[in-house]
Design an enzyme around this catalytic site. Structure first.
Site, PDB file in Angstrom:
ATOM      1  N   THR A 378      70.188  48.512 -16.774  1.00 15.94           N
ATOM      2  CA  THR A 378      71.013  47.330 -16.725  1.00 15.94           C
ATOM      3  C   THR A 378      70.060  46.179 -16.949  1.00 15.94           C
ATOM      4  O   THR A 378      68.854  46.365 -16.906  1.00 15.94           O
ATOM      5  CB  THR A 378      71.656  47.265 -15.326  1.00 15.94           C
ATOM      6  OG1 THR A 378      72.422  48.441 -15.168  1.00 15.94           O
ATOM      7  CG2 THR A 378      72.499  46.053 -15.109  1.00 15.94           C
ATOM      8  N   THR A 396      75.237  45.775 -18.622  1.00 15.17           N
ATOM      9  CA  THR A 396      74.690  47.134 -18.603  1.00 15.17           C
ATOM     10  C   THR A 396      75.344  48.078 -19.581  1.00 15.17           C
ATOM     11  O   THR A 396      76.486  47.870 -20.003  1.00 15.17           O
ATOM     12  CB  THR A 396      74.836  47.725 -17.177  1.00 15.17           C
ATOM     13  OG1 THR A 396      74.117  48.941 -17.107  1.00 15.17           O
ATOM     14  CG2 THR A 396      76.282  47.968 -16.804  1.00 15.17           C
ATOM     15  N   ASN A 398      74.816  51.181 -18.354  1.00 15.19           N
ATOM     16  CA  ASN A 398      74.620  52.099 -17.229  1.00 15.19           C
ATOM     17  C   ASN A 398      73.237  52.724 -17.324  1.00 15.19           C
ATOM     18  O   ASN A 398      72.255  52.086 -16.997  1.00 15.19           O
ATOM     19  CB  ASN A 398      75.715  53.153 -17.118  1.00 15.19           C
ATOM     20  CG  ASN A 398      75.668  53.837 -15.757  1.00 15.19           C
ATOM     21  OD1 ASN A 398      75.136  53.267 -14.814  1.00 15.19           O
ATOM     22  ND2 ASN A 398      76.191  55.038 -15.646  1.00 15.19           N
ATOM     23  N   ASP A 420      79.874  55.979 -13.353  1.00 15.89           N
ATOM     24  CA  ASP A 420      79.970  55.134 -12.155  1.00 15.89           C
ATOM     25  C   ASP A 420      81.263  55.405 -11.365  1.00 15.89           C
ATOM     26  O   ASP A 420      81.420  54.921 -10.245  1.00 15.89           O
ATOM     27  CB  ASP A 420      79.906  53.645 -12.525  1.00 15.89           C
ATOM     28  CG  ASP A 420      78.466  53.136 -12.536  1.00 15.89           C
ATOM     29  OD1 ASP A 420      77.570  53.850 -12.049  1.00 15.89           O
ATOM     30  OD2 ASP A 420      78.228  52.014 -13.037  1.00 15.89           O
ATOM     31  N   SER A 450      77.499  48.270  -8.883  1.00 12.51           N
ATOM     32  CA  SER A 450      76.631  47.653  -7.870  1.00 12.51           C
ATOM     33  C   SER A 450      76.069  46.312  -8.354  1.00 12.51           C
ATOM     34  O   SER A 450      75.315  45.657  -7.626  1.00 12.51           O
ATOM     35  CB  SER A 450      75.448  48.573  -7.552  1.00 12.51           C
ATOM     36  OG  SER A 450      75.897  49.780  -7.056  1.00 12.51           O
ATOM     37  N   GLY A 470      69.085  48.166 -11.644  1.00 12.44           N
ATOM     38  CA  GLY A 470      68.533  49.116 -10.681  1.00 12.44           C
ATOM     39  C   GLY A 470      69.566  50.028 -10.054  1.00 12.44           C
ATOM     40  O   GLY A 470      69.293  50.618  -9.002  1.00 12.44           O
TER      41      GLY A 470
HETATM   42  O1  DON Z   1      77.262  49.040 -12.562  1.00  6.86           O
HETATM   43  C1  DON Z   1      76.410  49.677 -11.977  1.00  6.86           C
HETATM   44  O2  DON Z   1      76.253  49.635 -10.768  1.00  6.86           O
HETATM   45  C2  DON Z   1      75.478  50.566 -12.771  1.00  6.86           C
HETATM   46  N1  DON Z   1      76.106  50.943 -13.982  1.00  6.86           N
HETATM   47  C3  DON Z   1      74.202  49.829 -12.994  1.00  6.86           C
HETATM   48  C4  DON Z   1      73.173  50.649 -13.712  1.00  6.86           C
HETATM   49  C5  DON Z   1      71.804  50.131 -13.606  1.00  6.86           C
HETATM   50  O3  DON Z   1      71.532  49.139 -12.990  1.00  6.86           O
HETATM   51  C6  DON Z   1      70.753  50.933 -14.237  1.00  6.86           C
HETATM   52  N2  DON Z   1      69.514  50.194 -14.251  1.00  6.86           N
HETATM   53  N3  DON Z   1      68.456  50.410 -13.934  1.00  6.86           N
END
Ligand code: DON
Length: 567
Positions: A378, A396, A398, A420, A450, A470
């Site tokens: 992201t 993102t 994802n 997710d 998140s 993250g």
């Molecule tokens: O929306 C979310 O919570 C996840 N798709 C975020 C993914 C993410 O932060 C990956 N990065 N390091």
């Protein structure tokens, strides 16, 4: 004596001259001697994207113009997470204090079904929700940018899309870490893209110019036709053709129907600060407010940064909040989220009631609170413009490079956001997060996120713009960065650099960054029953702080190529 006086007067002349020079330069760029800026700032994951944002600010664009330009630029220069094939959230605070939040999160395709990732025996085939065509949700970024620009933008749409188009057309110089990463991605990209894409290349060298002609064509259509350049016509045809080739579900109807949505931002307080953050389908805003509520009554300043008491307290708060996340949070258009109840400070006080300083609470002893029904890729960027309008955007695909699927001919990657959702109660997603009914798959529903783009106010004025990637660790990284500045008096950059840790209820362990803790602190906490696991990096926070002198101080995460630019 005379000589001394002469020396002194020479010194005075020198000082005056250098002060004059600093003032001139400062006047021109708004920069002070501490590297803070008066006229605005952009902090993003890639130097080229930050530069695009700064150029837009300098030519008179506002924070939203710059945000749209940076979002599209990241889709070109940071394909790991920057995107037009994904989605995200935007939180906005105008200089006058007007608040807004925009949800451009992906949606499950119309043909999605609750059990689409289960085999005949009812077991989850998690690979299917993570890689390939079936993992993709209906992208939201382009409609999100169109809506943000239509409501708040000042420059023309073409002006804010053009810089990204130039980067795709003419190429940009890839960084050292990108050269390494792209080389490492080749096997997966080849697997899911049997034809050719310009991402398939044996050798990647730092500094080489990398152009993306198909993506340039797509951006040109978006520049000329706005949302129709993506959700209908040639690009929509290419997306649907790609879906049919690889067994994906997204249809023309899904694309035509996709709409980003303005939502009321979530607002709470921590001490003298007002927290403006993202409501569901982000879990981040609710969880962040719960975390802050959980620790507000404790003397964190006295405990000190990353002391055993601070870590223990934060971990116990995180354990309880993530247990709630798994049960109570989902897309509010499909599930009644008990938002008001969860963010009430007295709820968090009650949840912390069984916390015991002498030993770790077991996650197996923690369940989600009883709430009544109420009526790893992201990227985040933070921007403030000359007027003081501020915007926080987290966006993102994802996972890194999303589903790995390039839309053939259109030059961009599709997300793997379907992971997710909770594909089956009790089966963790790629971030180890659990879920149930609230986040089960339904056609047209948004998967729980998140992502926590957040803006803070102090005494009615802008204080901070913050966010990070993250996965599940996003919420705790934003939480800790806020505490680092408010409680532990760190500058923005130090607060971002500081070592982070994370607990998410299950698995029952504390993730810590390598070499992050004093070994004595660790031994002490292990003695109380806490289990630790080391990991390379947690999050990549990009943030801006407004100092009491009215200057902007950036925090660009050294864990990546992140770059702060101001003027
Ligand atoms: O929306 C979310 O919570 C996840 N798709 C975020 C993914 C993410 O932060 C990956 N990065 N390091």
């Amino acid at each position: 004596m005379d000589k001394n006086i002469k020396n002194l007067s020479n010194l005075l002349i020198l000082c005056t001259f250098s002060l004059f020079l600093t003032a001139c330069v400062g006047g021109q760029t708004g920069r002070n001697n501490s590297g803070q800026y008066k006229n605005g700032m952009v902090v993003s994951a890639h130097p080229e994207a930050s530069k695009v944002g700064l150029d837009i600010l300098k030519k008179g664009g506002n924070a939203i113009d710059a945000a749209v330009a940076v979002q599209f630029a990241l889709a070109v220069v940071y394909p790991d997470a920057g995107n037009i094939g994904g989605g995200g959230f935007l939180v906005y605070r105008s200089a006058k204090g007007e608040l807004a939040s925009l949800d451009f999160r992906e949606k499950a395709p119309g043909k999605a079904t609750r059990d689409m990732y289960l085999d005949a025996a009812g077991n989850a085939i998690t690979e299917k929700s993570i890689f390939g065509h079936l993992a993709a949700g209906v992208p939201g970024s382009v409609d999100g940018m169109v809506k943000a620009h239509a409501k708040f933008g000042k420059l023309s749409w073409a002006e804010v899309v053009q810089p990204a188009l130039n980067l795709a057309q003419n190429g940009f110089s890839i960084t050292e870490s990108q050269a390494r990463e792209f080389a490492g991605m080749q096997k997966s990209i080849k697997k899911y893209n049997p034809g050719k894409t310009y991402f398939i290349k044996d050798k990647w060298t730092k500094g080489e110019l990398w152009a993306q002609k198909d993506l340039a064509k797509t951006l040109q259509l978006i520049r000329d036709k706005g949302r129709d350049g993506f959700y209908s016509g040639e690009v929509a045809d290419l997306i649907v053709a790609e879906m049919q080739k690889g067994g994906g579900l997204i249809t023309k109807e899904d694309l035509k129907n996709y709409q980003a949505q303005w939502r009321d931002p979530l607002v709470g307080n921590y001490k003298d600060y007002k927290i403006i953050t993202m409501p569901p389908p982000s879990s981040g805003g609710i969880a962040l407010l719960q975390l802050l509520n959980s620790v507000e009554g404790y003397p964190l300043k006295r405990y000190g940064f990353n002391s055993d008491s601070t870590i223990q307290l934060l971990v116990e708060a995180e354990r309880r909040v993530y247990a709630d996340r798994a049960t109570h949070l989902g897309d509010p258009d499909f599930y009644k989220v008990p938002q008001k109840y969860l963010i009430n400070p007295s709820y968090s006080t009650q949840r912390m009631g069984n916390f015991n300083w002498n030993r770790a609470t077991l996650s197996s002893d923690i369940k989600a609170g009883e709430a009544p029904i109420e009526s790893e890729e992201t990227t985040h960027f933070s921007i403030v413009d000359r007027q003081g309008n501020a915007v926080a955007v987290t966006t993102t695909l994802n996972g890194g490079y999303g589903s790995m699927v390039f839309v053939n001919g259109a030059g961009f990657l599709l997300n793997n956001e379907m992971d997710d959702f909770s594909v089956k109660p009790g089966t963790p997603n790629m971030f180890g997060l659990l879920g149930g009914e609230a986040n089960a798959i339904e056609p047209g529903k948004r998967m729980l996120s998140s992502m926590t783009p957040t803006i803070l106010e102090k005494n009615g004025d802008l204080f901070m713009v913050v966010g990070t990637p993250g996965g599940s660790t996003i919420i705790t990284s934003v939480f800790q960065t806020i505490l680092n500045t408010i409680e532990f008096d760190m500058s923005m950059q130090r607060a971002v650099n500081a070592k982070r840790f994370h607990h998410q209820w299950l698995p029952d362990e504390v993730l810590i960054e390598n070499g992050g803790f004093d070994s004595l602190v660790r031994v002490k906490l292990e003695g109380k029953g806490y289990k630790f696991r080391e990991r390379k990096a947690i999050g990549r926070v990009d943030a801006i702080l407004k100092t009491k002198w009215g200057y902007y101080e950036g925090g660009a995460d050294p864990r990546g190529d992140d770059t702060k630019l101001g003027w």
